[in-house]
Write a protein that holds these residues in place. Structure first.
Motif, mmCIF file in Angstrom:
data_model
loop_
_atom_site.group_PDB
_atom_site.id
_atom_site.type_symbol
_atom_site.label_atom_id
_atom_site.label_comp_id
_atom_site.label_asym_id
_atom_site.label_seq_id
_atom_site.Cartn_x
_atom_site.Cartn_y
_atom_site.Cartn_z
ATOM 1 N N LEU A 52 0.837 -1.208 0.000
ATOM 2 C CA LEU A 52 0.000 0.000 0.000
ATOM 3 C C LEU A 52 0.868 1.253 0.000
ATOM 4 C CD1 LEU A 52 -2.765 1.402 0.234
ATOM 5 C CD2 LEU A 52 -2.615 1.081 2.718
ATOM 6 N N GLU A 53 1.895 1.267 0.823
ATOM 7 C CA GLU A 53 2.792 2.429 0.879
ATOM 8 C C GLU A 53 3.493 2.640 -0.460
ATOM 9 O OE1 GLU A 53 4.035 2.395 5.620
ATOM 10 O OE2 GLU A 53 5.166 1.157 4.198
ATOM 11 N N ALA A 54 3.897 1.542 -1.113
ATOM 12 C CA ALA A 54 4.589 1.660 -2.402
ATOM 13 C C ALA A 54 3.647 2.208 -3.469
ATOM 14 C CB ALA A 54 5.147 0.300 -2.816
ATOM 15 N N GLU A 55 2.384 1.770 -3.459
ATOM 16 C CA GLU A 55 1.422 2.216 -4.461
ATOM 17 C C GLU A 55 1.098 3.690 -4.291
ATOM 18 O OE1 GLU A 55 -0.848 2.342 -7.712
ATOM 19 O OE2 GLU A 55 0.347 0.606 -7.105
ATOM 20 N N LEU A 56 0.968 4.137 -3.034
ATOM 21 C CA LEU A 56 0.638 5.539 -2.782
ATOM 22 C C LEU A 56 1.837 6.455 -2.996
ATOM 23 C CD1 LEU A 56 -1.647 5.174 0.372
ATOM 24 C CD2 LEU A 56 -2.343 5.764 -1.955
ATOM 25 N N GLY A 57 3.011 5.943 -2.780
ATOM 26 C CA GLY A 57 4.231 6.717 -3.041
ATOM 27 C C GLY A 57 4.389 7.953 -2.187
#
Length: 312
Positions: A52-57
């Motif tokens: 999730l953190e990677a997708e939201l950036g």
């Protein structure tokens, strides 16, 4: 002025699972406790949050502390949006389940008249025994009218036949049976004691009783295919009235196999010799591409079972 949505703007491809895991971690302040609540392993929870953190950036959503975790500013900003998405999905699921339950509890079907003599009652008895709480509504009509009702979404299923030249190609057809025909004659008719099938041509000079002055589009159309045009002496629409005319010696009429069991005792049935295949086929029709309701699927199974019991 409200901001316009840019249809070309790229949106993050967020998984609802990620958001659910995120909210569990935020609620408990711990990957370990969240994993226990979800029935997952701690490493699985960590992978979901990392994805999730990677997708939201936008950086980390949680500060990893010696004991537990704490929402970052980005995490606190995400919480109300995640709650709204998860709540909306849960509400959508509840509404869809309610629709499925309502559809499962209702059956709307139609059938042509002679199917109501034996096939439909037997199928309905089987269905009632298995689905006693389903609300059933039944209509009777000619095949073209039933197909119109089916296409308009007013019926879930229709028992139809190939009589009447109705266009069947655009429907999903579930074959139930091929139906032979009988000629009904008076008890004192010269052929009343005939054993074995009789060519329909034997009645080429007879007076016929039919529901229409023209044989086209009726059961009697089979006579045209066998080389003669029947002389319709009496137009009688109602089934029991036709039998009365036959019993009185006023003519003969065709009886489909589905109605053979309801013939009065002063009328004799002679099996019509099949030439070139059965006189008509009987189907359960549904709209092609429309998913059947659970009740419709169960009734179709009952129709097939009842059709297998019809004497051939």
């Amino acid at each position: 002025m409200a901001a316009m949505l840019d249809p070309h703007a790229s949106l993050p491809e967020l998984s609802s699972v990620w958001l659910r895991v995120f909210l569990e971690v935020a609620r408990h302040g711990s990957f370990t406790v969240a994993a226990r609540a979800l029935g997952w392993t701690q490493s699985a929870v960590s992978r979901q949050i990392a994805a999730l953190e990677a997708e939201l950036g936008g950086g980390p959503l949680f500060d990893r502390l010696p004991r537990g975790v704490r929402l970052t500013e980005a995490g606190r900003s995400l919480v109300p949006h995640a709650e709204a998405v998860v709540a909306a999905l849960l509400e959508a699921r509840r509404e869809l389940e309610a629709l499925r339950e309502a559809a499962a509890g209702r059956l709307r079907f139609g059938a042509f008249a002679t199917a109501d003599a034996a096939l439909v009652p037997h199928a309905l008895a089987l269905f009632r025994a298995r689905r006693p709480r389903v609300r059933v509504t039944r209509e009777e009509g000619f095949t073209p009218a039933l197909l119109d009702r089916l296409a308009g979404g007013l019926l879930d299923l229709a028992v139809v036949s190939t009589t009447g030249r109705a266009p069947l190609d655009s429907y999903e057809l579930h074959h139930l049976l091929d139906e032979p025909l009988y000629v009904a004659v008076a008890a004192d008719h010269a052929l009343a004691g005939q054993d074995g099938p009789v060519p329909l041509g034997r009645f080429a000079d007879a007076d016929w009783i039919c529901g229409s002055a023209r044989p086209e589009g009726t059961l009697l159309e089979v006579a045209l295919r066998q080389g003669f045009r029947p002389r319709v002496a009496h137009v009688v629409g109602e089934w029991t009235a036709k039998q009365g005319y036959v019993a009185a010696g006023l003519g003969v009429t065709l009886v489909p196999a589905l109605a053979a069991g309801s013939v009065r005792p002063d009328v004799r049935l002679l099996r019509v010799l099949d030439t070139g295949g059965p006189a008509r086929a009987v189907y359960a029709a549904s709209v092609r591409g429309r998913h059947p309701t659970p009740a419709a699927a169960a009734f179709l199974a009952a129709l097939r079972e009842a059709a297998a019991r019809i004497p051939r």
